[in-house]
Design an enzyme around this catalytic site. Structure first.
Site, PDB file in Angstrom:
ATOM      1  N   LYS A   1       1.377   4.356  -2.811  1.00  0.00           N
ATOM      2  CA  LYS A   1       1.206   5.775  -2.523  1.00  0.00           C
ATOM      3  C   LYS A   1       2.510   6.546  -2.800  1.00  0.00           C
ATOM      4  O   LYS A   1       2.489   7.729  -3.154  1.00  0.00           O
ATOM      5  CB  LYS A   1       0.716   5.975  -1.092  1.00  0.00           C
ATOM      6  CG  LYS A   1      -0.693   5.408  -0.855  1.00  0.00           C
ATOM      7  CD  LYS A   1      -1.766   6.069  -1.738  1.00  0.00           C
ATOM      8  CE  LYS A   1      -3.176   5.649  -1.366  1.00  0.00           C
ATOM      9  NZ  LYS A   1      -4.218   6.327  -2.140  1.00  0.00           N
TER      10      LYS A   1
ATOM     11  N   TYR B   1       0.842  -1.209   0.000  1.00  0.00           N
ATOM     12  CA  TYR B   1       0.000   0.000   0.000  1.00  0.00           C
ATOM     13  C   TYR B   1       0.872   1.251   0.000  1.00  0.00           C
ATOM     14  O   TYR B   1       0.669   2.161  -0.818  1.00  0.00           O
ATOM     15  CB  TYR B   1      -0.920  -0.009   1.230  1.00  0.00           C
ATOM     16  CG  TYR B   1      -1.738   1.259   1.407  1.00  0.00           C
ATOM     17  CD1 TYR B   1      -2.849   1.515   0.604  1.00  0.00           C
ATOM     18  CD2 TYR B   1      -1.400   2.210   2.367  1.00  0.00           C
ATOM     19  CE1 TYR B   1      -3.604   2.669   0.760  1.00  0.00           C
ATOM     20  CE2 TYR B   1      -2.142   3.367   2.536  1.00  0.00           C
ATOM     21  CZ  TYR B   1      -3.238   3.601   1.731  1.00  0.00           C
ATOM     22  OH  TYR B   1      -3.973   4.751   1.883  1.00  0.00           O
TER      23      TYR B   1
HETATM   24  P1  NDP Z   1     -13.294   4.195   2.160  1.00  0.00           P
HETATM   25  O1  NDP Z   1     -13.050   2.734   1.958  1.00  0.00           O
HETATM   26  O2  NDP Z   1     -13.917   4.641   3.433  1.00  0.00           O
HETATM   27  O3  NDP Z   1     -14.137   4.771   0.922  1.00  0.00           O
HETATM   28  C1  NDP Z   1     -13.696   4.453  -0.356  1.00  0.00           C
HETATM   29  C2  NDP Z   1     -14.585   5.086  -1.407  1.00  0.00           C
HETATM   30  O4  NDP Z   1     -14.016   4.804  -2.670  1.00  0.00           O
HETATM   31  C3  NDP Z   1     -15.980   4.540  -1.444  1.00  0.00           C
HETATM   32  O5  NDP Z   1     -16.834   5.524  -1.959  1.00  0.00           O
HETATM   33  C4  NDP Z   1     -15.852   3.371  -2.432  1.00  0.00           C
HETATM   34  O6  NDP Z   1     -17.089   3.093  -3.088  1.00  0.00           O
HETATM   35  C5  NDP Z   1     -14.860   3.930  -3.413  1.00  0.00           C
HETATM   36  N1  NDP Z   1     -14.010   2.932  -4.026  1.00  0.00           N
HETATM   37  C6  NDP Z   1     -13.281   1.950  -3.429  1.00  0.00           C
HETATM   38  N2  NDP Z   1     -12.622   1.227  -4.343  1.00  0.00           N
HETATM   39  C7  NDP Z   1     -12.938   1.774  -5.555  1.00  0.00           C
HETATM   40  C8  NDP Z   1     -12.590   1.469  -6.888  1.00  0.00           C
HETATM   41  N3  NDP Z   1     -11.800   0.433  -7.175  1.00  0.00           N
HETATM   42  N4  NDP Z   1     -13.095   2.239  -7.882  1.00  0.00           N
HETATM   43  C9  NDP Z   1     -13.932   3.275  -7.616  1.00  0.00           C
HETATM   44  N5  NDP Z   1     -14.307   3.599  -6.379  1.00  0.00           N
HETATM   45  C10 NDP Z   1     -13.814   2.859  -5.354  1.00  0.00           C
HETATM   46  O7  NDP Z   1     -11.842   4.861   1.982  1.00  0.00           O
HETATM   47  P2  NDP Z   1     -11.251   6.255   2.518  1.00  0.00           P
HETATM   48  O8  NDP Z   1     -12.246   7.331   2.358  1.00  0.00           O
HETATM   49  O9  NDP Z   1     -10.643   6.008   3.843  1.00  0.00           O
HETATM   50  O10 NDP Z   1     -10.033   6.441   1.504  1.00  0.00           O
HETATM   51  C11 NDP Z   1     -10.115   7.261   0.351  1.00  0.00           C
HETATM   52  C12 NDP Z   1      -8.706   7.497  -0.175  1.00  0.00           C
HETATM   53  O11 NDP Z   1      -7.911   8.080   0.858  1.00  0.00           O
HETATM   54  C13 NDP Z   1      -7.969   6.222  -0.605  1.00  0.00           C
HETATM   55  O12 NDP Z   1      -7.183   6.507  -1.738  1.00  0.00           O
HETATM   56  C14 NDP Z   1      -7.071   5.932   0.589  1.00  0.00           C
HETATM   57  O13 NDP Z   1      -5.935   5.192   0.229  1.00  0.00           O
HETATM   58  C15 NDP Z   1      -6.720   7.339   1.017  1.00  0.00           C
HETATM   59  N6  NDP Z   1      -6.254   7.454   2.392  1.00  0.00           N
HETATM   60  C16 NDP Z   1      -7.076   7.134   3.450  1.00  0.00           C
HETATM   61  C17 NDP Z   1      -6.597   7.250   4.735  1.00  0.00           C
HETATM   62  C18 NDP Z   1      -7.431   6.920   5.934  1.00  0.00           C
HETATM   63  O14 NDP Z   1      -6.876   6.880   7.043  1.00  0.00           O
HETATM   64  N7  NDP Z   1      -8.722   6.711   5.810  1.00  0.00           N
HETATM   65  C19 NDP Z   1      -5.216   7.686   5.009  1.00  0.00           C
HETATM   66  C20 NDP Z   1      -4.452   8.023   3.826  1.00  0.00           C
HETATM   67  C21 NDP Z   1      -4.974   7.888   2.584  1.00  0.00           C
HETATM   68  P3  NDP Z   1     -17.728   1.607  -3.079  1.00  0.00           P
HETATM   69  O15 NDP Z   1     -18.173   1.355  -1.687  1.00  0.00           O
HETATM   70  O16 NDP Z   1     -18.852   1.647  -4.051  1.00  0.00           O
HETATM   71  O17 NDP Z   1     -16.625   0.696  -3.513  1.00  0.00           O
END
Ligand code: NDP
Length: 247
Positions: A160, A156
């Protein structure tokens, strides 16, 4: 009242929940028309759209798995077809599979790379075809793309790190077109992917200077700034919003 993203069109990948949903609502509140993508959560995506519409904004939801290149390109085209252009792309769709590197399967490695890296690159290529002067490409990377304080996030964090260098490299190619490219790097943010409650959260919270998880709106606020006119001289930058985790 003047809104700083009035008339702008934004596409946020993965906008049905978590950080992406908060970004969609914030950019809409700042005046943008927004498109969001999702994979499985049609109801969650529809409720983000409804919330934006209730507040007087315009939004659409598009099913598109970031790992599917054709679907990602189609999401960009559908956004342009619905709203007429594209000014802001937020590459937020991403996934993590926390486990030891040696136990990570080839299928899991492929999924992480396909969603976090390949998906980001494909959506960006498609978006650049439509972007004009003043365009904004914004990645949601991670603080672990620069420093990894815990085990269990090897591939992961590597994805990033790739997003970080993609940002820096691309800024050099599109700067002459007046397009900025920046990487917002969240630390631990309370979402379904990384809940603030539970064993996994304890060392992450302890590693922050502020001794707390961040909220999705705290990431959305930075993204709104980078999407807006006041960030015009910021490009190729990695902007960390992590409560001091990487300090
Ligand atoms: P969540 O899992 O809470 O939400 C993810 C969102 O993205 C959902 O709307 C999901 O929709 C959608 N999603 C997931 N996979 C895909 C895909 N393959 N294609 C299109 N949509 C997708 O994640 P977060 O909000 O926590 O994370 C969002 C971003 O932030 C990511 O890139 C993550 O790596 C990054 N991030 C998060 C951190 C954290 O602590 N939360 C820290 C650092 C970075 P559906 O349910 O329909 O799949």
């Amino acid at each position: 009242m003047f809104k700083k993203l009035e008339g702008k069109i934004a596409l946020i990948t993965g906008g049905s929940r978590g950080i992406g949903a908060a970004i969609a609502k914030r950019l809409a509140a700042d005046g943008a028309n927004v498109a969001i993508t999702y994979t499985k959560g049609a109801d969650a995506a529809a409720s983000v759209v409804k919330e934006i519409e209730r507040a007087g904004g315009r939004a659409i939801a598009i099913q598109a798995d970031a790992a599917d290149a054709d679907a990602s390109k189609a999401a960009v085209e559908k956004t342009v077809a619905a709203f007429g252009r594209l000014d802001v792309l937020v590459n937020n769709a991403g996934t993590a599979i926390p486990k030891s590197f040696e136990e990570t399967t080839l299928k899991e490695l492929d999924r992480l790379i396909d969603v976090n890296v390949r998906g980001t690159m494909v959506a960006t290529q498609a978006a650049l075809k439509h972007m004009k002067n003043g365009g904004r490409i914004i990645m949601i990377g991670s603080s672990v793309g620069e420093r990894v304080g815990v085990p269990g996030l090897v591939p992961y964090s590597a994805t990033k790190g790739a997003v970080k260098m993609f940002t820096q490299g691309l800024s050099r190619e599109v700067g002459s077109r007046g397009i900025t490219v920046n990487n917002v790097q969240p630390g631990p943010i309370d979402t379904d992917l990384n809940p603030a409650k539970g064993d996994w959260a304890v060392p992450q919270k302890a590693a922050t200077a502020l001794d707390r998880y961040g909220q999705v709106d705290e990431v959305a606020a930075l993204v709104a700034f980078v999407a807006g006119p006041e960030s015009s001289y910021i490009t190729g930058a990695n902007l960390t919003v992590d409560g001091g985790m990487n300090a």
